[in-house]
Design a protein around this motif. Sequence first.
Motif, mmCIF file in Angstrom:
data_model
loop_
_atom_site.group_PDB
_atom_site.id
_atom_site.type_symbol
_atom_site.label_atom_id
_atom_site.label_comp_id
_atom_site.label_asym_id
_atom_site.label_seq_id
_atom_site.Cartn_x
_atom_site.Cartn_y
_atom_site.Cartn_z
ATOM 1 N N MET A 109 4.316 5.690 -5.177
ATOM 2 C CA MET A 109 4.454 5.997 -6.720
ATOM 3 C C MET A 109 3.495 6.914 -7.199
ATOM 4 O O MET A 109 4.116 7.855 -8.065
ATOM 5 C CB MET A 109 3.856 4.582 -7.508
ATOM 6 C CG MET A 109 3.883 4.514 -8.891
ATOM 7 S SD MET A 109 3.269 3.150 -9.500
ATOM 8 C CE MET A 109 1.495 3.598 -9.078
ATOM 9 N N ILE A 110 2.367 7.288 -6.736
ATOM 10 C CA ILE A 110 1.451 8.047 -7.065
ATOM 11 C C ILE A 110 2.204 9.494 -6.807
ATOM 12 O O ILE A 110 2.346 10.319 -7.621
ATOM 13 C CB ILE A 110 0.155 8.409 -6.252
ATOM 14 C CG1 ILE A 110 -0.620 6.944 -7.032
ATOM 15 C CG2 ILE A 110 -0.588 9.135 -6.518
ATOM 16 C CD1 ILE A 110 -1.735 6.613 -6.109
ATOM 17 N N LEU A 125 4.740 14.423 -8.612
ATOM 18 C CA LEU A 125 5.875 15.572 -8.214
ATOM 19 C C LEU A 125 6.959 15.599 -9.232
ATOM 20 O O LEU A 125 7.263 16.719 -9.773
ATOM 21 C CB LEU A 125 6.462 15.045 -6.791
ATOM 22 C CG LEU A 125 5.691 15.406 -5.666
ATOM 23 C CD1 LEU A 125 6.401 14.967 -4.356
ATOM 24 C CD2 LEU A 125 5.261 16.947 -5.617
ATOM 25 N N SER A 126 7.259 14.686 -9.728
ATOM 26 C CA SER A 126 8.316 14.781 -11.140
ATOM 27 C C SER A 126 8.081 15.338 -12.101
ATOM 28 O O SER A 126 8.789 16.279 -12.790
ATOM 29 C CB SER A 126 8.931 13.356 -11.307
ATOM 30 O OG SER A 126 7.630 12.602 -12.005
ATOM 31 N N ARG A 127 6.425 15.273 -12.397
ATOM 32 C CA ARG A 127 6.007 16.007 -13.480
ATOM 33 C C ARG A 127 6.189 17.725 -13.284
ATOM 34 O O ARG A 127 6.046 18.606 -13.975
ATOM 35 C CB ARG A 127 4.617 15.663 -13.844
ATOM 36 C CG ARG A 127 4.367 14.761 -14.940
ATOM 37 C CD ARG A 127 5.189 13.365 -14.832
ATOM 38 N NE ARG A 127 5.126 12.697 -15.972
ATOM 39 C CZ ARG A 127 5.962 11.395 -16.158
ATOM 40 N NH1 ARG A 127 6.558 11.182 -14.996
ATOM 41 N NH2 ARG A 127 5.701 10.678 -17.036
ATOM 42 N N LEU A 153 0.925 -1.174 -0.234
ATOM 43 C CA LEU A 153 -0.140 0.104 0.013
ATOM 44 C C LEU A 153 0.811 1.165 0.116
ATOM 45 O O LEU A 153 0.704 2.156 -0.759
ATOM 46 C CB LEU A 153 -1.094 -0.011 1.210
ATOM 47 C CG LEU A 153 -2.130 -1.101 1.213
ATOM 48 C CD1 LEU A 153 -2.923 -0.930 2.286
ATOM 49 C CD2 LEU A 153 -2.885 -0.593 -0.090
ATOM 50 N N SER A 154 1.926 1.265 0.931
ATOM 51 C CA SER A 154 2.766 2.498 0.880
ATOM 52 C C SER A 154 3.309 2.453 -0.384
ATOM 53 O O SER A 154 3.757 3.742 -0.906
ATOM 54 C CB SER A 154 3.765 2.475 2.010
ATOM 55 O OG SER A 154 3.737 0.985 2.662
ATOM 56 N N LEU A 155 4.091 1.653 -1.077
ATOM 57 C CA LEU A 155 4.634 1.409 -2.340
ATOM 58 C C LEU A 155 3.860 2.112 -3.345
ATOM 59 O O LEU A 155 4.047 3.099 -4.241
ATOM 60 C CB LEU A 155 4.723 0.209 -2.636
ATOM 61 C CG LEU A 155 6.073 -0.312 -3.620
ATOM 62 C CD1 LEU A 155 7.373 0.240 -2.473
ATOM 63 C CD2 LEU A 155 6.234 -1.705 -3.721
ATOM 64 N N LEU A 156 2.432 1.935 -3.355
ATOM 65 C CA LEU A 156 1.562 2.531 -4.131
ATOM 66 C C LEU A 156 1.262 4.100 -4.058
ATOM 67 O O LEU A 156 1.332 4.897 -4.990
ATOM 68 C CB LEU A 156 0.027 1.919 -3.934
ATOM 69 C CG LEU A 156 -1.117 2.425 -4.999
ATOM 70 C CD1 LEU A 156 -0.817 1.613 -6.410
ATOM 71 C CD2 LEU A 156 -2.351 1.870 -4.525
#
Lengths: 537, 322
Positions: B38-39, B44-46, B32-35
């Motif tokens: 990822m979001i 943020l990178s965008r 769950l934390s991985l998900l």
Amino acid sequence: MSEPLLSVRNLSVDFHTARGTVNAVKNVSWAIGRGETLAILGESGSGKSVSANAVMNLLDIPPAEIVSGEIFYEGEDLLKVSYEKHRALNGKKIAMIFQDPLGHLNPVYTVGWQIIEMMTAHGRPADMARARAMELIIRVGIPEPEKAMHKYPHQFSGGQRQRLMIAMALMLKPDILIADEPTTALDVTIQAEVLALLKELQAETGMALVLITHDLGVVAEIADRVVVMNKGEIVEEGSVRDVYHSPKHPYTKKLIDAAPGKGEIKLLDEAAPLLLDAKKLCKTYGKFHALKDVSLTLARGQSLAVVGESGSGKSTLARTLLRLEEADSGEAFWKGRDLISMGRSELLGVRRQIQMVFQDPTQSLNPRMSVFSLIAEGWDIHKLMPDRSKRRARVIELLEQVGLSAEHVDRYPHQFSGGQRQRIAIARALALEPELIICDEAVSALDVSIQAQVIALLDGLRQRLGISFLFIAHDLGVVRDFADTVIVMKSGEIVERGPTAQIFEAPQHPYTQRLLAANLDPDPDVQAQRRAVLSHA
Amino acid sequence: MPGSLRHFIIPSIFRVTGMTKMIGQRAIASLLSLLGLMILVFFLSRLTGDPAVLFLPIDATEEMKQQFRTLHGLDLPLIEQFARYVLDLLQLDFGESLRKARPAIDVVLEAYAWTLPLALITMGLVVTSAIILGSLAAFNVGGFFDRLVSIISLIGASAPDFWIAIVAIVIFSIGLGWVPTSGVGTPLHWVLPIAVLFIRPFGLVVQVVRGSMISALGAPYVKTARAKGVKNLPLIFVHTLRNGMLPVITVIGDQAAALLNGAVIVETIFGFPGVGKLMIDSILQRDFNVVLAAIMVTAVAIFIMNILIDIAYGLLDPRIRN
């Protein structure tokens, strides 16, 4: 006694602490012969364990300093032998067991490994050690010995843990076993079993037993001779019977007089109005029944004792009545209103009327609060108590009621002795002018002489202020002195109830009889008589 | 102490049954934390800007930029980009590296092949030396050895690693010429990065071991062991250490996580092609897929390590197992 096996001569030990040097023991001498049992009797702080720790080289130096003395064993002064030589004697020739077997067994190794290590540490082969360990685990009466070897300390009961400690100590057939308060943390029936086991093993092996204790009953039950210590000095020594029947030193006299269970038994005031009427209280934790249909009544000014061994549900009963735990079912009427179904705001009002004093004042008093704030805190919560300007005077008044004085108001808990701290806890309870005080083992952690004073204080409060007491205790002597009615609990149920005199003089239920029989009398003759009766039965 | 040592490990491994459930729960929580991670990282990178501006020459026409964006799906609405990314990810496809025109995951795993041994060797050295020195210092509290260890560890824990790295290069590479200044290739190339990375975790772990062992050595079971006549070395390293390790493990895990993240500064200074350097480069170049892949792989590595730490707790302390 011709040639003593071990003799401590003129031992003086100082402890250098931040607050100055304390003479822990001064010129202490004692000796013990083969097969003999010597009790070192003293209250907390008397230095009773210090000489034994010196024998085992267990004193931390510094802060401890051995100022003078000799400890002779097999012609050598143990205080002069090399570290390595002393280490080789420990466990092999002189073994030791301690008060709290849970803390003194390593939590992360199996008991089998720990017992076996006693031999492997002294260079014996592992298979031989394993066989000997099995033999001893069976001998000390642990069920399923093969499985027990692979279990960890937390998987055993307190009594079993002490048996395992004893098994470990006896692995190398030591000449001397030093037992430091070996039964203090145990229930009375378990205590009796462990002491009996120690005596049997002593008879089998001929070892000498040094028993360090604060309990006159334990001394009467097991020891041949006794050394009485007070403030680091030996004040008296002799055979147990002589010392008990004709104590010479005033301290010994005081100690013997303070032993509970000899006063006049109180009678219940039948006319007093009913305060608390609990009916069929039940409480379970998972599958464990902590309370099963427990009913009781308590009248104004009454002192009702709840006795039972650990796990019998006596503390759960107190916590349920205070609603610190929610009962599964049942009712408890406090002056006609049901505590169990009462709403929050009403409960707050009732909580003021029912106060509690806990076993260990070191833990139940916040160490960072002054005596004044500890006592006055309840007034902020309940908002109907003295005016701010009058609070200080009232706190002083309360302190005086419990035998402390105005100079103590601004001190902190660590500046007091155990007995004084319990007085502060009592003053804190009194501050809210309660009608009922629940004492959960409130005097169990105190020395006997202090115990007697606190009991007298509580009894005075009962008489002067008409406060009722629900007195939870495992020590039958104290109960006999304080209570007018007794409830005996076992496995969450009340097995017997009645006036104190009836419970102590004509117990009906076999469990009550067993409990009373296991309770040690400070009089060695009484204990000898009981043993004789038991061995005939 | 072969008997004791054997016991230190064996019985524990066979009795982890109570732990399996806990580890399962832990794994689900980790997913769950991985998900969530990822979001967060995707959006943020965008926010950092348009890769086309960085990738193409300064004089690139708007048409060329548009072409670049279309090629990499950067002109689609953000939500759609995200949906595509997730769908690809479900097939373990992390996308292409914009810069290197290779699968992003390959680039990341290649960097990990350098970071992982660096982290493992460093932590191995840290743990072994910290445990031995910290324990002996604790046994000898207030003594000369204890003071020496305390001073060294304090300096280690507070030394800035970029400075140490540069000074080390000046002395050992340039001055003495013992080791190369940067790059990889021979075992000698590893010496300085490991030595510099070692210092700070070593300082921290020594102090935690020392503190934890001082309190464990005061425990009643140590008194029992002394009364049994147990010798000093097994007293420290068998009876006490296993109890004293519990708080230490948490700190070790913490430090190891920092190294798995890639030692950004040290890797950059020594030109070590690890994941820390890769991440910094990819962020500066707005190589989103590589950034995302690197973060996800790092996160997985850290989650795996946390589970290993839970297992270690269970192995060390039987009370946790039940």
